[in-house]
Design a protein around this motif. Structure first.
Motif, PDB file in Angstrom:
ATOM      1  N   ARG A 162      32.429  36.443  54.122  1.00  0.00           N
ATOM      2  CA  ARG A 162      32.085  36.632  52.714  1.00  0.00           C
ATOM      3  C   ARG A 162      31.152  37.828  52.501  1.00  0.00           C
ATOM      4  NH1 ARG A 162      34.804  34.570  48.725  1.00  0.00           N
ATOM      5  NH2 ARG A 162      36.149  33.030  49.621  1.00  0.00           N
ATOM      6  N   GLU A 208      38.907  39.357  40.338  1.00  0.00           N
ATOM      7  CA  GLU A 208      38.140  38.127  40.081  1.00  0.00           C
ATOM      8  C   GLU A 208      36.929  38.548  39.273  1.00  0.00           C
ATOM      9  OE1 GLU A 208      37.435  36.054  43.931  1.00  0.00           O
ATOM     10  OE2 GLU A 208      38.883  37.518  44.638  1.00  0.00           O
ATOM     11  N   HIS A 225      35.607  41.265  42.271  1.00  0.00           N
ATOM     12  CA  HIS A 225      36.371  41.534  43.490  1.00  0.00           C
ATOM     13  C   HIS A 225      37.730  42.100  43.134  1.00  0.00           C
ATOM     14  CE1 HIS A 225      33.894  38.268  45.775  1.00  0.00           C
ATOM     15  NE2 HIS A 225      33.162  39.247  45.287  1.00  0.00           N
TER      16      HIS A 225
HETATM   17 MG    MG Z   1      37.458  36.639  46.287  1.00  0.00          MG
END
Ligand code: MG
Ligand code: ADP
Length: 729
Positions: free
Chosen positions: A460, A215, A342
């Motif tokens: 997260r 990402e 990511h």
């Molecule tokens: Mg992600």
């Protein structure tokens, strides 16, 4: 106002979104049109040549010279149908980005005219001058030859009028000078080790692939404003700039509607990606103003990484067509969120099983649990190698900066999965288990799919999170080459799986049954790797203390993190799995240390120049205006009146003087510190000295400049301000 800033802002008023239309309304009509993929190979290659490529991809069999000529010829015919005139070997040296050297197909023919030629030799090998790329002392300059060699597993593609052939890049003596060579080795190592472990459960598995879904976060900034900021142009980040009164506090950007000019950029980017067979799928705004994200569907890690490198390149080019510059720096603006990349990572078999997803029955779940626990152990043992693999001069500004994971590695599994592992620890005994005990255990493991379906909690803040069917390594920087963490993770996983297999084999030799042997080894690993599991808030202060109590590393110094490339455990993994040889590993460390030094050095020089040539003169001229004003007041008003009305201005004159003097002194000191650092005899000492002695000046100098920005008339401030950079689109 300074001319640069004035014209930059003026240009903005003429900006509008460019109309973008896809080549066809159906994506599948033009998807991969510019890739020499299987379908085109079938069409353009004689049958034996096609088979040679397939064998090379699937079984790593070498391609003969004769076949290479046939393949090159077919590739050229296909490329000519796209009006291609040049070809290049496309490779990933240890710099930021990719390298290419274009050669025309043109050659003299025997009758004195010219023909278009592309032979098997040219397809398979090129010789770029290796001395112009970072090599960490691997070769002497007198032996400047380097080779690029075709990576058959990544298909050739066409950009503009150039045929690009993905290649590895090695020295004359065979050492890797790039990211791809060790990545391919790490992928082969994990394939071999994971296949052997799979075969404990299922003999049908003959290959295991590592997958990567990246990402990519990035910022867009208007091109004219970007060009008016020498710090952005030269270092990729702003070295100064007072925070904007409004930035991300209203949380109104994330997933907000995308502005039209940005949408057309994204549209064009997607079309170009799809033509190149890059399966980009998701696009959205990110947290900070003018920050966005792009993500494809995951692919085999080697191809995914090539695609990421290619996308970064495409983004830069397409952005400029839309009058944007794209920023991949991990922290281009201080005070607002930075950008990461990511890395979603998983392993899957040639029988179609995702090894990080629970199966449909207890046997499938045993496989899942086995790989899961091996990941825990892998990260626990190799936290420092993983940390080294994402360390860079730019990522250090993001890690731990309250929007990104800290420099501590930990794994989030989710409550239920954690409980499941604890259950295994409780139930598995070191003596022979009774059939009932085994049944209870297997029943528990059989429940995993339901557990995961319910398990919607996602954390997260975890740097290495389990997200249902993959692990997500979130500490990678947005400008990084994903190969660096992918080499570390896959090599470490290979090493870990080999150890696991050896332990199970040993127990089985001692007449322990297979299931029981596996359970016992897993139990030991669950207990041993316990410190790496963390479910709480990874950004919190308490976690830092807790992690220290657990003995986890927390390395914020980049050179220190990099040195772990050659620590005992990393050598065990990287040399043991034959990803690098001794000289490749040491030279890689040298390259990374040198890169760090150079980046800090450049930032320091740019800031010094801007401070002295842009900021100080403006501050002095504003000060003169104030002094003139004071003299005028003094002339006209009585001494008493003058005293009461001039206090604030006198104070401001003093304040500006103080800051100008401080800036000059600090810049002079910084230059001296650079001289000290430059005179250190080794890359290691240079890097540490730059980190300890030079880097701190960047913030100190910046602080004075940012205050001056608030004190001096906006009209004469020379550089575009944060509010302008962040909010124009
Ligand atoms: Mg992600
Ligand atoms: P999020 O923002 O929620 O993390 P995204 O959809 O933006 O999710 O990105 C998730 C990425 O993970 C995508 O690139 C996706 O293809 C990838 N991915 C999904 N499943 C797997 C898997 N099994 N292995 C590797 N990557 C995966």
């Amino acid at each position: 106002m300074s001319k640069m800033r004035f014209y930059a802002l003026k240009e903005l008023t003429n900006r509008s979104a460019v109309e973008v239309t896809p080549p066809s309304s159906k994506l599948s009509d033009y998807y991969a049109s510019h890739v020499f993929d299987r379908k085109k190979m079938q069409e353009y290659l004689p049958r034996e040549a096609f088979k040679a490529v397939m064998d090379a991809i699937e079984k790593a069999t070498p391609i003969s010279r004769e076949m290479a000529d046939l393949i090159a010829n077919g590739m050229k015919s296909w490329a000519k149908s796209l009006n291609v005139t040049h070809y290049t070997h496309w490779f990933q040296p240890l710099t930021d980005g990719t390298a290419e050297k274009h050669d025309g197909f043109i050659e003299f023919s025997e009758d004195g005219g010219v023909i278009e030629r592309f032979s098997g030799k040219l397809l398979i090998q090129q010789e770029p001058d290796a001395s112009s790329f970072p090599n960490g002392g691997i070769r002497n300059t007198f032996e400047a030859r380097g080779y690029t060699a075709w990576d058959v597993s990544s298909p050739a593609f066409v950009v503009d009028t150039t045929l690009c052939i993905p290649t590895i890049f090695i020295s004359y003596t065979g050492e890797a000078l790039d990211y791809k060579t060790p990545l391919l080795k790490a992928l082969a190592a994990v394939d071999k080790a994971a296949t052997e472990v799979c075969q404990l459960f299922d003999k049908n598995v003959t290959r295991v692939y590592a997958n990567l879904g990246w990402e990519q976060e990035y910022f867009l900034v208007d091109l004219a404003l970007y060009n008016a900021r020498p710090d952005l142009c030269l270092t990729g980040r702003t070295l100064m700039g007072h925070s904007s009164a409004k930035d991300q506090q209203l949380e109104d950007h994330y997933f907000g509607s995308i502005p039209p000019r940005v949408t057309s950029f994204m549209k064009e980017l997607e079309i170009e990606c799809h033509k190149l067979g890059i399966p980009v799928k998701t696009r959205h705004n990110e947290v900070a103003p003018n920050q966005f994200e792009l993500a494809p569907i995951f692919e085999n890690a080697n191809l995914a990484n090539d695609h990421n490198q290619l996308v970064m390149d495409l983004m830069k080019r397409i952005a400029s067509k839309h009058q944007f510059a794209v920023l991949f720096h991990e922290k281009p603006y201080s005070g607002v969120n930075g950008s990461g990349k990511h890395n979603n990572w998983s392993l899957s078999t040639d029988t179609g099983i995702n090894l990080f997803a629970p199966g449909r029955n207890p046997k499938g779940n045993m496989l899942f649990i086995t790989f899961l626990v091996n990941v825990l152990m892998m990260v626990y043992k190799n936290q420092n190698l993983l940390r080294a693999s994402i360390a860079s001069a730019s990522n250090c500004y993001r890690l731990g900066a309250n929007e990104a994971p800290p420099s501590i590695l930990s794994i989030f599994l989710g409550k239920q999965l954690s409980a499941m592992l604890d259950e295994i620890v409780k139930k598995v005994t070191d003596t022979k288990m009774t059939p009932e005990e085994k049944t209870i255990l297997k029943l528990g493991i059989g429940r995993i799919p339901e557990i995961l379906l319910d398990n919607t909690d996602r954390n997260r803040t975890s740097p290495f999170a389990f997200t249902g069917n993959r692990f997500e390594f979130r500490a990678t920087g947005s400008s990084a080459n994903c190969a660096a963490p992918m080499i570390a993770i896959n090599a470490a996983m290979a090493s870990q799986l080999n150890e696991f297999k050896a332990s199970v084999d040993k127990l089985m030799e001692e007449e322990v049954g297979k299931d029981e042997a596996i359970f016992r080894v897993l139990k030991e690993m669950i207990i041993a790797s316990e410190p790496i599991r963390f479910e709480g808030d990874g950004y919190s202060e308490e976690w830092k203390q807790e992690a220290a109590r657990r003995g986890l590393s927390n390395i914020s110094c980049v050179p220190e993190a990099l040195l772990h490339y050659t620590d005992h455990q990393s050598r065990y993994v990287l040399l043991g799995e034959k990803i690098f040889n001794e000289s490749e590993l040491t030279s890689r460390l040298e390259v990374e240390l040198e890169k760090f030094t150079k980046k800090v050095q450049i930032e320091s020089r740019v800031l010094g120049d801007l401070a002295i040539n842009h900021i100080v003169p403006i501050a002095v001229s504003y000060q003169n205006r104030l002094l003139e004003n004071l003299r005028g007041l003094k002339e006209i008003f009585s001494p008493e009146e003058f005293e009461t009305m001039s206090g604030d201005r006198k104070e401001l004159v003093r304040e500006i003087s103080r800051r100008v003097t401080a800036i000059k002194t600090l810049v002079a000191e910084m230059i001296e510190a650079r001289k000290v650092a430059n005179n250190k005899p080794t890359h290691k000492e240079q890097a540490f000295t730059y980190d300890e002695m030079v880097r701190p000046y960047l913030d100190k100098i910046r602080d004075h400049i940012d205050h001056l920005e608030m004190e001096i008339d906006d009209d004469i401030w020379p550089l575009p301000k944060y509010r302008e950079l962040l909010f124009n689109k």
